[in-house]
Design an enzyme around this catalytic site. Structure first.
Site, mmCIF file in Angstrom:
data_model
loop_
_atom_site.group_PDB
_atom_site.id
_atom_site.type_symbol
_atom_site.label_atom_id
_atom_site.label_comp_id
_atom_site.label_asym_id
_atom_site.label_seq_id
_atom_site.Cartn_x
_atom_site.Cartn_y
_atom_site.Cartn_z
ATOM 1 N N ASP A 54 32.254 -38.461 -63.729
ATOM 2 C CA ASP A 54 31.132 -37.721 -63.153
ATOM 3 C C ASP A 54 29.887 -38.219 -63.864
ATOM 4 O O ASP A 54 29.711 -37.990 -65.062
ATOM 5 C CB ASP A 54 31.332 -36.218 -63.379
ATOM 6 C CG ASP A 54 30.155 -35.387 -62.873
ATOM 7 O OD1 ASP A 54 29.100 -35.972 -62.524
ATOM 8 O OD2 ASP A 54 30.282 -34.152 -62.838
ATOM 9 N N VAL A 55 29.022 -38.913 -63.140
ATOM 10 C CA VAL A 55 27.896 -39.589 -63.801
ATOM 11 C C VAL A 55 26.906 -38.621 -64.445
ATOM 12 O O VAL A 55 26.104 -39.024 -65.291
ATOM 13 C CB VAL A 55 27.148 -40.532 -62.829
ATOM 14 C CG1 VAL A 55 28.041 -41.655 -62.370
ATOM 15 C CG2 VAL A 55 26.543 -39.771 -61.653
ATOM 16 N N ASN A 81 25.759 -46.756 -58.893
ATOM 17 C CA ASN A 81 25.675 -46.570 -57.440
ATOM 18 C C ASN A 81 25.810 -45.110 -57.012
ATOM 19 O O ASN A 81 25.310 -44.736 -55.956
ATOM 20 C CB ASN A 81 26.782 -47.405 -56.764
ATOM 21 C CG ASN A 81 26.995 -47.000 -55.324
ATOM 22 O OD1 ASN A 81 26.191 -47.309 -54.448
ATOM 23 N ND2 ASN A 81 28.079 -46.266 -55.064
ATOM 24 N N TYR A 146 15.569 -36.260 -53.289
ATOM 25 C CA TYR A 146 16.130 -37.605 -53.127
ATOM 26 C C TYR A 146 15.042 -38.658 -53.340
ATOM 27 O O TYR A 146 15.230 -39.629 -54.079
ATOM 28 C CB TYR A 146 16.742 -37.730 -51.726
ATOM 29 C CG TYR A 146 17.509 -39.018 -51.508
ATOM 30 C CD1 TYR A 146 18.789 -39.187 -52.032
ATOM 31 C CD2 TYR A 146 16.960 -40.068 -50.777
ATOM 32 C CE1 TYR A 146 19.506 -40.364 -51.824
ATOM 33 C CE2 TYR A 146 17.663 -41.244 -50.564
ATOM 34 C CZ TYR A 146 18.940 -41.384 -51.093
ATOM 35 O OH TYR A 146 19.639 -42.553 -50.891
ATOM 36 N N LYS A 150 15.029 -41.488 -56.378
ATOM 37 C CA LYS A 150 15.144 -42.912 -56.038
ATOM 38 C C LYS A 150 13.901 -43.680 -56.490
ATOM 39 O O LYS A 150 13.994 -44.845 -56.892
ATOM 40 C CB LYS A 150 15.408 -43.091 -54.544
ATOM 41 C CG LYS A 150 16.785 -42.572 -54.118
ATOM 42 C CD LYS A 150 17.914 -43.282 -54.867
ATOM 43 C CE LYS A 150 19.290 -42.841 -54.456
ATOM 44 N NZ LYS A 150 20.374 -43.526 -55.165
ATOM 45 N N THR A 181 27.940 -45.405 -43.873
ATOM 46 C CA THR A 181 28.859 -44.926 -44.924
ATOM 47 C C THR A 181 29.235 -43.474 -44.608
ATOM 48 O O THR A 181 28.598 -42.840 -43.753
ATOM 49 C CB THR A 181 28.184 -44.933 -46.312
ATOM 50 O OG1 THR A 181 27.171 -43.916 -46.320
ATOM 51 C CG2 THR A 181 27.590 -46.282 -46.651
#
Ligand code: NAP
Length: 239
Positions: A54-55, A81, A146, A150, A181
């Site tokens: 879990d990043v 990623n 988001y 980013k 995806t």
């Protein structure tokens, strides 16, 4: 075999772009560690090592890097990623939703770079690829958290590139446009139709098309690149 003898760790590897990167890196001769929270047993090609990572979790990162180093003595490539999206505009975004996106998309990248450079500095080499987005360079309405994360990933990559250039560590960001995806398959069809219509090539990209860019940045072929933004977006940002 463009990654022969390289040891790589890819996050968010269980599906989508991350899985595409894992498959290509494995084909190209790397030893690949594939991290995700679900760590699906049968998702990966033979030889790929799945790990629970879990990043957003500091201890997970320490365990993951320690495991790679214990087995191989080094880490050559890290692809940060893993990412999640939330669609709320500023006025509808509560702190819990904001924090969740920041924890994965931004803190995750920070922790990954921090733990990786500790190892890479010892060997005076390494390539880190951070997955940003076209929304790290430009914007549409909504999805405030988001966009924030980013954009941060792009500039965090430039900062780390300069900080570790003398250590032989290269850090670049990659900026996908609309990619087919599970993430985009599960979002509202009208969002997908809007982004594809705004993409000059009028189609979605594939995970393999992003993986190809990651391969270039991860390999020695990009040895004179650091602090760069590699845009793979069907022409979206050219407009
Ligand atoms: P996806 O299909 O939803 O896959 C996301 C991956 O991240 C999964 O493997 C998921 O695995 C993993 N993940 C989620 N939370 C995690 C966490 N806390 N720790 C570790 N892994 C976690 O998404 P995608 O479309 O492939 O996107 C991958 C990256 O590309 C993201 O950073 C995304 O922002 C970026 N991107 C995507 C597009 C696009 O159009 N698809 C465009 C620009 C940028 P588990 O759930 O098993 O942990």
């Amino acid at each position: 075999m463009r990654l022969r003898d390289k040891v790589a760790l890819v996050t968010g590897a269980s599906r989508g772009i991350g899985l595409g990167i894992v498959e290509l890196f494995s084909e190209q001769g790397a030893v690949v560690y594939a991290g995700s929270t679900s760590n699906p047993a049968d998702a990966y090609p033979a030889g790929v090592i799945g790990i629970e990572l879990d990043v957003a979790n500091e201890a997970d990162w320490e365990r993951a890097i320690e495991r790679v180093v214990r087995s191989h003595g080094r880490l050559d490539i890290l692809v940060n990623n893993a990412g999640i999206i939330a669609y709320e505009p500023v006025h509808e975004l509560d702190v819990a939703a904001w924090s969740k996106v920041v924890a994965v998309n931004q803190t995750g990248v920070f922790l990954g770079m921090r733990e990786a450079v500790k190892v890479m500095r010892q060997h005076k080499s390494g390539s880190i690829v951070n997955v940003s987005s076209i929304w790290g360079s430009a914007a549409v309405a909504g999805a405030h958290a988001y966009h924030a994360t980013k954009g941060a990933v792009a500039n965090m990559s430039k900062n780390a590139a300069l900080t570790y250039v003398a250590d032989g560590i290269r850090v670049n960001s990659i900026h996908p446009g609309f990619i087919d995806t599970p993430l985009t398959q599960s979002q509202a069809p009208e969002i997908n139709a809007f982004v594809i219509a705004a993409t000059p090539m009028k189609r979605a990209g594939t995970p393999r098309e992003i993986a190809n860019g990651c391969l270039f940045l991860a390999s020695d072929e990009s040895s004179f690149m650091t602090g760069a933004e590699l845009v793979i977006d069907g022409g979206y940002l050219a407009q």
